[in-house]
Scaffold this motif. Structure first.
Motif, PDB file in Angstrom:
ATOM      1  N   LEU A  21       0.857  -1.178   0.000  1.00 16.06           N
ATOM      2  CA  LEU A  21       0.000   0.000   0.000  1.00 16.06           C
ATOM      3  C   LEU A  21       0.895   1.231   0.000  1.00 16.06           C
ATOM      4  CD1 LEU A  21      -2.778  -0.955   2.587  1.00 16.06           C
ATOM      5  CD2 LEU A  21      -2.978  -0.800   0.089  1.00 16.06           C
ATOM      6  N   GLU A  22       0.791   2.028  -1.027  1.00 16.63           N
ATOM      7  CA  GLU A  22       1.638   3.204  -1.170  1.00 16.63           C
ATOM      8  C   GLU A  22       1.527   4.108   0.057  1.00 16.63           C
ATOM      9  OE1 GLU A  22       1.481   6.921  -4.105  1.00 16.63           O
ATOM     10  OE2 GLU A  22       1.762   4.975  -5.115  1.00 16.63           O
ATOM     11  N   GLY A  23       2.637   4.270   0.769  1.00 16.50           N
ATOM     12  CA  GLY A  23       2.677   5.113   1.952  1.00 16.50           C
ATOM     13  C   GLY A  23       2.061   4.510   3.199  1.00 16.50           C
ATOM     14  N   ALA A  24       1.668   3.226   3.135  1.00 16.09           N
ATOM     15  CA  ALA A  24       1.007   2.625   4.304  1.00 16.09           C
ATOM     16  C   ALA A  24       1.424   1.172   4.540  1.00 16.09           C
ATOM     17  CB  ALA A  24      -0.504   2.706   4.151  1.00 16.09           C
ATOM     18  N   GLY A  25       2.598   0.777   4.096  1.00 14.21           N
ATOM     19  CA  GLY A  25       3.124  -0.542   4.438  1.00 14.21           C
ATOM     20  C   GLY A  25       2.703  -1.669   3.513  1.00 14.21           C
ATOM     21  N   ARG A  26       2.656  -2.870   4.098  1.00 15.54           N
ATOM     22  CA  ARG A  26       2.396  -4.095   3.375  1.00 15.54           C
ATOM     23  C   ARG A  26       1.240  -4.852   4.006  1.00 15.54           C
ATOM     24  NH1 ARG A  26       6.844  -2.878   4.874  1.00 15.54           N
ATOM     25  NH2 ARG A  26       6.811  -4.158   6.711  1.00 15.54           N
ATOM     26  N   VAL A  27       0.510  -5.590   3.175  1.00 16.66           N
ATOM     27  CA  VAL A  27      -0.618  -6.381   3.650  1.00 16.66           C
ATOM     28  C   VAL A  27      -0.414  -7.825   3.224  1.00 16.66           C
ATOM     29  CG1 VAL A  27      -3.122  -6.726   3.531  1.00 16.66           C
ATOM     30  CG2 VAL A  27      -2.168  -4.400   3.530  1.00 16.66           C
ATOM     31  N   GLU A  28      -0.676  -8.718   4.167  1.00 19.52           N
ATOM     32  CA  GLU A  28      -0.630 -10.145   3.874  1.00 19.52           C
ATOM     33  C   GLU A  28      -1.966 -10.751   4.289  1.00 19.52           C
ATOM     34  OE1 GLU A  28       2.769 -13.039   4.756  1.00 19.52           O
ATOM     35  OE2 GLU A  28       1.334 -13.411   6.396  1.00 19.52           O
ATOM     36  N   VAL A  29      -2.630 -11.385   3.348  1.00 18.43           N
ATOM     37  CA  VAL A  29      -3.852 -12.125   3.626  1.00 18.43           C
ATOM     38  C   VAL A  29      -3.441 -13.590   3.603  1.00 18.43           C
ATOM     39  CG1 VAL A  29      -6.207 -12.629   2.899  1.00 18.43           C
ATOM     40  CG2 VAL A  29      -5.223 -10.351   2.478  1.00 18.43           C
ATOM     41  N   SER A  30      -3.580 -14.268   4.729  1.00 21.89           N
ATOM     42  CA  SER A  30      -3.155 -15.666   4.812  1.00 21.89           C
ATOM     43  C   SER A  30      -4.340 -16.555   5.142  1.00 21.89           C
ATOM     44  CB  SER A  30      -2.059 -15.851   5.857  1.00 21.89           C
ATOM     45  OG  SER A  30      -2.550 -15.536   7.142  1.00 21.89           O
ATOM     46  N   ALA A  31      -4.335 -17.734   4.540  1.00 20.10           N
ATOM     47  CA  ALA A  31      -5.392 -18.716   4.774  1.00 20.10           C
ATOM     48  C   ALA A  31      -4.752 -19.955   5.383  1.00 20.10           C
ATOM     49  CB  ALA A  31      -6.091 -19.055   3.462  1.00 20.10           C
ATOM     50  N   THR A  32      -5.174 -20.283   6.601  1.00 21.04           N
ATOM     51  CA  THR A  32      -4.610 -21.400   7.344  1.00 21.04           C
ATOM     52  C   THR A  32      -5.714 -22.408   7.658  1.00 21.04           C
ATOM     53  OG1 THR A  32      -3.062 -19.862   8.376  1.00 21.04           O
ATOM     54  CG2 THR A  32      -3.280 -22.033   9.394  1.00 21.04           C
ATOM     55  N   PRO A  33      -5.544 -23.678   7.245  1.00 17.54           N
ATOM     56  CA  PRO A  33      -6.569 -24.686   7.530  1.00 17.54           C
ATOM     57  C   PRO A  33      -6.754 -24.910   9.026  1.00 17.54           C
ATOM     58  CG  PRO A  33      -4.940 -25.524   5.978  1.00 17.54           C
ATOM     59  CD  PRO A  33      -4.423 -24.229   6.502  1.00 17.54           C
ATOM     60  N   LYS A  34      -8.013 -25.066   9.428  1.00 16.72           N
ATOM     61  CA  LYS A  34      -8.390 -25.402  10.807  1.00 16.72           C
ATOM     62  C   LYS A  34      -9.445 -26.495  10.704  1.00 16.72           C
ATOM     63  CE  LYS A  34      -6.218 -22.104  13.123  1.00 16.72           C
ATOM     64  NZ  LYS A  34      -5.346 -22.264  14.231  1.00 16.72           N
ATOM     65  N   GLY A  35      -9.015 -27.745  10.570  1.00 16.24           N
ATOM     66  CA  GLY A  35      -9.952 -28.843  10.367  1.00 16.24           C
ATOM     67  C   GLY A  35     -10.608 -28.700   9.009  1.00 16.24           C
ATOM     68  N   ASP A  36     -11.943 -28.682   8.971  1.00 16.28           N
ATOM     69  CA  ASP A  36     -12.650 -28.535   7.702  1.00 16.28           C
ATOM     70  C   ASP A  36     -12.977 -27.064   7.396  1.00 16.28           C
ATOM     71  OD1 ASP A  36     -14.546 -28.235   9.688  1.00 16.28           O
ATOM     72  OD2 ASP A  36     -16.081 -29.424   8.666  1.00 16.28           O
ATOM     73  N   LYS A  37     -12.372 -26.153   8.142  1.00 16.73           N
ATOM     74  CA  LYS A  37     -12.560 -24.716   7.934  1.00 16.73           C
ATOM     75  C   LYS A  37     -11.201 -24.071   7.702  1.00 16.73           C
ATOM     76  CE  LYS A  37     -16.649 -24.624  10.811  1.00 16.73           C
ATOM     77  NZ  LYS A  37     -17.305 -24.058  11.972  1.00 16.73           N
ATOM     78  N   THR A  38     -11.222 -22.783   7.463  1.00 21.21           N
ATOM     79  CA  THR A  38      -9.989 -22.030   7.226  1.00 21.21           C
ATOM     80  C   THR A  38     -10.051 -20.703   7.961  1.00 21.21           C
ATOM     81  OG1 THR A  38      -9.647 -23.010   5.044  1.00 21.21           O
ATOM     82  CG2 THR A  38      -8.587 -20.901   5.446  1.00 21.21           C
ATOM     83  N   THR A  39      -8.956 -20.335   8.610  1.00 21.81           N
ATOM     84  CA  THR A  39      -8.843 -19.005   9.196  1.00 21.81           C
ATOM     85  C   THR A  39      -8.192 -18.108   8.161  1.00 21.81           C
ATOM     86  OG1 THR A  39      -8.655 -19.859  11.435  1.00 21.81           O
ATOM     87  CG2 THR A  39      -7.860 -17.618  11.054  1.00 21.81           C
ATOM     88  N   LEU A  40      -8.923 -17.076   7.771  1.00 21.68           N
ATOM     89  CA  LEU A  40      -8.413 -16.086   6.839  1.00 21.68           C
ATOM     90  C   LEU A  40      -8.017 -14.864   7.660  1.00 21.68           C
ATOM     91  CD1 LEU A  40      -8.004 -15.688   3.772  1.00 21.68           C
ATOM     92  CD2 LEU A  40     -10.212 -14.498   3.756  1.00 21.68           C
ATOM     93  N   ALA A  41      -6.741 -14.529   7.630  1.00 18.55           N
ATOM     94  CA  ALA A  41      -6.226 -13.436   8.457  1.00 18.55           C
ATOM     95  C   ALA A  41      -5.595 -12.356   7.591  1.00 18.55           C
ATOM     96  CB  ALA A  41      -5.195 -13.966   9.443  1.00 18.55           C
ATOM     97  N   VAL A  42      -5.877 -11.116   7.927  1.00 11.52           N
ATOM     98  CA  VAL A  42      -5.254  -9.972   7.275  1.00 11.52           C
ATOM     99  C   VAL A  42      -4.263  -9.381   8.266  1.00 11.52           C
ATOM    100  CG1 VAL A  42      -5.605  -7.700   6.232  1.00 11.52           C
ATOM    101  CG2 VAL A  42      -7.361  -9.481   5.967  1.00 11.52           C
ATOM    102  N   SER A  43      -2.993  -9.323   7.867  1.00 11.86           N
ATOM    103  CA  SER A  43      -1.945  -8.708   8.680  1.00 11.86           C
ATOM    104  C   SER A  43      -1.403  -7.517   7.906  1.00 11.86           C
ATOM    105  CB  SER A  43      -0.815  -9.699   8.961  1.00 11.86           C
ATOM    106  OG  SER A  43      -1.303 -10.793   9.670  1.00 11.86           O
ATOM    107  N   HIS A  44      -1.472  -6.358   8.509  1.00 10.27           N
ATOM    108  CA  HIS A  44      -1.046  -5.121   7.866  1.00 10.27           C
ATOM    109  C   HIS A  44       0.133  -4.564   8.670  1.00 10.27           C
ATOM    110  CE1 HIS A  44      -2.480  -0.934   6.238  1.00 10.27           C
ATOM    111  NE2 HIS A  44      -1.169  -1.091   6.143  1.00 10.27           N
TER     112      HIS A  44
END
Length: 184
Positions: free
Chosen positions: A138-161
């Protein structure tokens, strides 16, 4: 607690429950070893040396304890990294696999040209054995990572900025990322 203390009370309670050690004992340990004059890696090493290997994920706990102490000592405030920049995160659990979660994010939000007035650049996806990712700058505001991690039959989708210059807009950014996650 001292005037500089910005440690979140819920962090202290979690550390005490996990380690069986009162927060005041952690503070005394750090201060006896000169932690106020040390950098984050050295403080984390002090914490790790005081943890037993039978504690689940002791390296993660050592980092959390070091960060809480640094907040206690006024060395950083919540949301601030050891480099002085700020970070914010948000997450949501979805009833899908990790690749589908990243695809859903990309389909819903991947073509947005900006976030809160900051232009998106260098969007990219990747995959490791454990997670799937969508990253962008993000211009002037750092970096963003959207990560998807399996949790059994679901997934945790996390945004780290990461890489925010100050903490003034953390809650605004958190609300933004939560609203995008809620739209999925």
């Amino acid at each position: 607690m001292n005037e500089a203390n910005r440690t979140r009370p819920e962090s202290v309670a979690a550390i005490e429950r996990a380690t069986g050690r009162e927060w005041s004992a952690w503070v005394a340990l750090f201060e006896a070893q000169g932690a106020p004059t040390l950098q984050h890696p050295a403080i984390a090493k002090i914490a790790r040396a005081a943890l037993t290997d039978d504690l689940g994920n002791p390296d993660w706990w050592a980092q959390a304890i070091a960060i809480a102490y640094e907040q206690q000592a006024g060395m950083r405030v919540p949301g601030q990294s050891s480099t002085g920049t700020f970070r914010v995160s948000a997450s949501r659990t979805l009833p899908t696999d990790r690749d589908a979660a990243i695809e859903a994010w990309s389909a819903a939000h991947g073509s947005l040209p900006e976030h809160l007035g900051h232009a998106v650049s260098s969007p990219r996806t990747s995959r490791t054995e454990k997670r799937s990712f969508r990253r962008f700058d993000l211009e002037g505001a750092g970096r963003v990572e959207v990560s998807a991690t399996p949790k059994g039959d679901k997934t945790t989708l996390a945004v780290s900025h990461d890489g925010l210059a100050d903490g003034d807009r953390i809650e605004e950014w958190r609300a933004h990322w939560k609203s995008l996650l809620a739209a999925l």
